[in-house]
Design a protein around this motif. Structure first.
Motif, PDB file in Angstrom:
ATOM      1  N   GLN A   1      34.777 -40.846  53.401  1.00 55.55           N
ATOM      2  CA  GLN A   1      34.246 -39.551  52.986  1.00 55.55           C
ATOM      3  C   GLN A   1      35.210 -38.411  53.300  1.00 55.55           C
ATOM      4  OE1 GLN A   1      29.886 -38.891  53.536  1.00 55.55           O
ATOM      5  NE2 GLN A   1      29.947 -40.869  54.589  1.00 55.55           N
TER       6      GLN A   1
ATOM      7  N   GLU B   1      37.562 -38.410  50.514  1.00 58.14           N
ATOM      8  CA  GLU B   1      36.930 -37.867  49.315  1.00 58.14           C
ATOM      9  C   GLU B   1      36.814 -36.349  49.397  1.00 58.14           C
ATOM     10  OE1 GLU B   1      33.202 -39.867  49.167  1.00 58.14           O
ATOM     11  OE2 GLU B   1      34.027 -41.723  48.336  1.00 58.14           O
ATOM     12  N   TYR B   2      36.589 -35.839  50.590  1.00 57.80           N
ATOM     13  CA  TYR B   2      36.394 -34.396  50.728  1.00 57.80           C
ATOM     14  C   TYR B   2      37.666 -33.618  50.421  1.00 57.80           C
ATOM     15  CZ  TYR B   2      34.604 -29.938  52.232  1.00 57.80           C
ATOM     16  OH  TYR B   2      34.203 -28.620  52.239  1.00 57.80           O
TER      17      TYR B   2
ATOM     18  N   MET C   1      36.908 -32.486  58.635  1.00 61.78           N
ATOM     19  CA  MET C   1      36.698 -31.849  57.340  1.00 61.78           C
ATOM     20  C   MET C   1      36.830 -30.332  57.441  1.00 61.78           C
ATOM     21  SD  MET C   1      33.805 -34.042  55.239  1.00 61.78           S
ATOM     22  CE  MET C   1      32.566 -34.215  56.509  1.00 61.78           C
TER      23      MET C   1
ATOM     24  N   TRP D   1      43.944 -35.021  54.154  1.00 67.84           N
ATOM     25  CA  TRP D   1      43.008 -35.631  55.104  1.00 67.84           C
ATOM     26  C   TRP D   1      43.749 -36.282  56.262  1.00 67.84           C
ATOM     27  CZ3 TRP D   1      42.813 -40.705  56.588  1.00 67.84           C
ATOM     28  CH2 TRP D   1      43.520 -41.627  55.811  1.00 67.84           C
TER      29      TRP D   1
ATOM     30  N   ILE E   1      37.525 -32.759  46.884  1.00 69.25           N
ATOM     31  CA  ILE E   1      36.417 -31.835  46.630  1.00 69.25           C
ATOM     32  C   ILE E   1      36.812 -30.413  46.996  1.00 69.25           C
ATOM     33  CG2 ILE E   1      34.094 -31.170  47.391  1.00 69.25           C
ATOM     34  CD1 ILE E   1      33.482 -34.166  47.668  1.00 69.25           C
ATOM     35  N   TYR E   2      37.371 -30.220  48.197  1.00 71.60           N
ATOM     36  CA  TYR E   2      37.686 -28.848  48.607  1.00 71.60           C
ATOM     37  C   TYR E   2      38.849 -28.297  47.791  1.00 71.60           C
ATOM     38  CZ  TYR E   2      42.070 -29.028  51.339  1.00 71.60           C
ATOM     39  OH  TYR E   2      43.391 -29.113  51.721  1.00 71.60           O
TER      40      TYR E   2
ATOM     41  N   GLN F   1      39.824 -28.093  55.446  1.00 70.18           N
ATOM     42  CA  GLN F   1      39.612 -26.964  54.546  1.00 70.18           C
ATOM     43  C   GLN F   1      40.145 -25.667  55.147  1.00 70.18           C
ATOM     44  OE1 GLN F   1      35.717 -26.838  52.883  1.00 70.18           O
ATOM     45  NE2 GLN F   1      36.192 -25.139  51.515  1.00 70.18           N
TER      46      GLN F   1
ATOM     47  N   ILE G   1      29.178 -35.603  53.553  1.00 64.77           N
ATOM     48  CA  ILE G   1      29.640 -34.532  52.657  1.00 64.77           C
ATOM     49  C   ILE G   1      28.482 -33.626  52.258  1.00 64.77           C
ATOM     50  CG2 ILE G   1      30.610 -34.070  50.367  1.00 64.77           C
ATOM     51  CD1 ILE G   1      32.341 -36.564  50.710  1.00 64.77           C
TER      52      ILE G   1
END
Length: 232
Positions: free
Chosen positions: A173, A176-177, A140, A150, A180-181, A144, A103
């Motif tokens: 991860q 998790e991303y 990832m 995911w 985040i995005y 986005q 990340i």
């Protein structure tokens, strides 16, 4: 060509259209030897193994202009930019294990890919085998780019390069991303006017909290009376 600049590319799609997008072309018959080739994941974004990056003729025939070379530090002597005079490279030294923080490295890779595609280029993202490490970055990016979950992003990439299998740490991860995005997008899309109003309201509230003092001024009548008294 990031979603931040171009909005939600899946907005307005029906469930069937979104499912078709994720499933990809259904007429591809995957063969084992295709893992040694690269596949186009998005327009202008290719994913494959290091083997492809060594073949100048193949790279040129596919119109590649930029290459993201992701390698384990121990592989640096062999997995390296081969044709810097022909292509623009971004090289990322990582460790292909579950403790590696992807990340932290991803924003630089995403910016490199975005800029290349925006300029009309074509980007190859590769690691050694194109199975775990480089696919994690591409998942990832797709997540986005299309603002997918995911799981949908993983399926999207798997349906175009069937052999990918990010390790457990990378999958964690990737999950998790997603949050985040989404949080980043929520902050960026918060109406500017709303932010201004909120700030003004906060400033007004702070003003109300401050003590106010009334200054009494002497009346003109009082002043005149004192003046007359002095005159007599």
């Amino acid at each position: 060509m990031s979603t931040g600049a171009h909005g939600n590319l899946t907005e307005g799609m029906s469930e069937d259209q979104l499912r078709d997008l994720i499933q990809g072309p259904g007429d591809i018959e995957w063969r084992y030897e295709m893992r040694r080739e690269c596949q186009e994941i998005l327009p202008g974004l290719l994913l494959g193994p290091f083997q492809v990056s060594k073949n100048l003729q193949v790279l040129q025939s596919m119109g590649v202009t930029h290459i993201v070379c992701i390698r384990d530090a121990k592989e640096a002597f062999s997995v390296r930019p081969r044709f810097p005079e022909h292509f623009k490279y971004l090289t990322l030294d990582v460790e292909d294990n579950e403790e590696q923080n992807l990340i932290r490295l991803f924003p630089g890779a995403r910016q490199f890919i975005d800029q290349a595609i925006a300029q009309g280029g074509r980007v190859l993202v590769h690691c050694n085998g194109g199975i775990s490490l480089s696919p994690a970055f591409v998942v990832m990016f797709v997540m986005q780019h299309y603002r997918l979950s995911w799981e949908d992003a993983l399926h999207y990439v798997q349906n175009r390069r069937y052999c990918i299998s990010p390790n457990g740490g990378f999958l964690t991860q990737i999950k998790e991303y997603e949050s985040i995005y989404k949080a980043t997008h929520a902050v960026a899309s918060y109406p500017q006017q709303q932010r201004v109003v909120s700030r003004r309201k906060r400033e007004d509230d702070e003003d109300e909290d401050e003590p106010r003092y009334d200054v009494k001024r002497p009346s003109r009548a009082g002043t005149t009376g004192d003046s007359d008294a002095m005159q007599t």
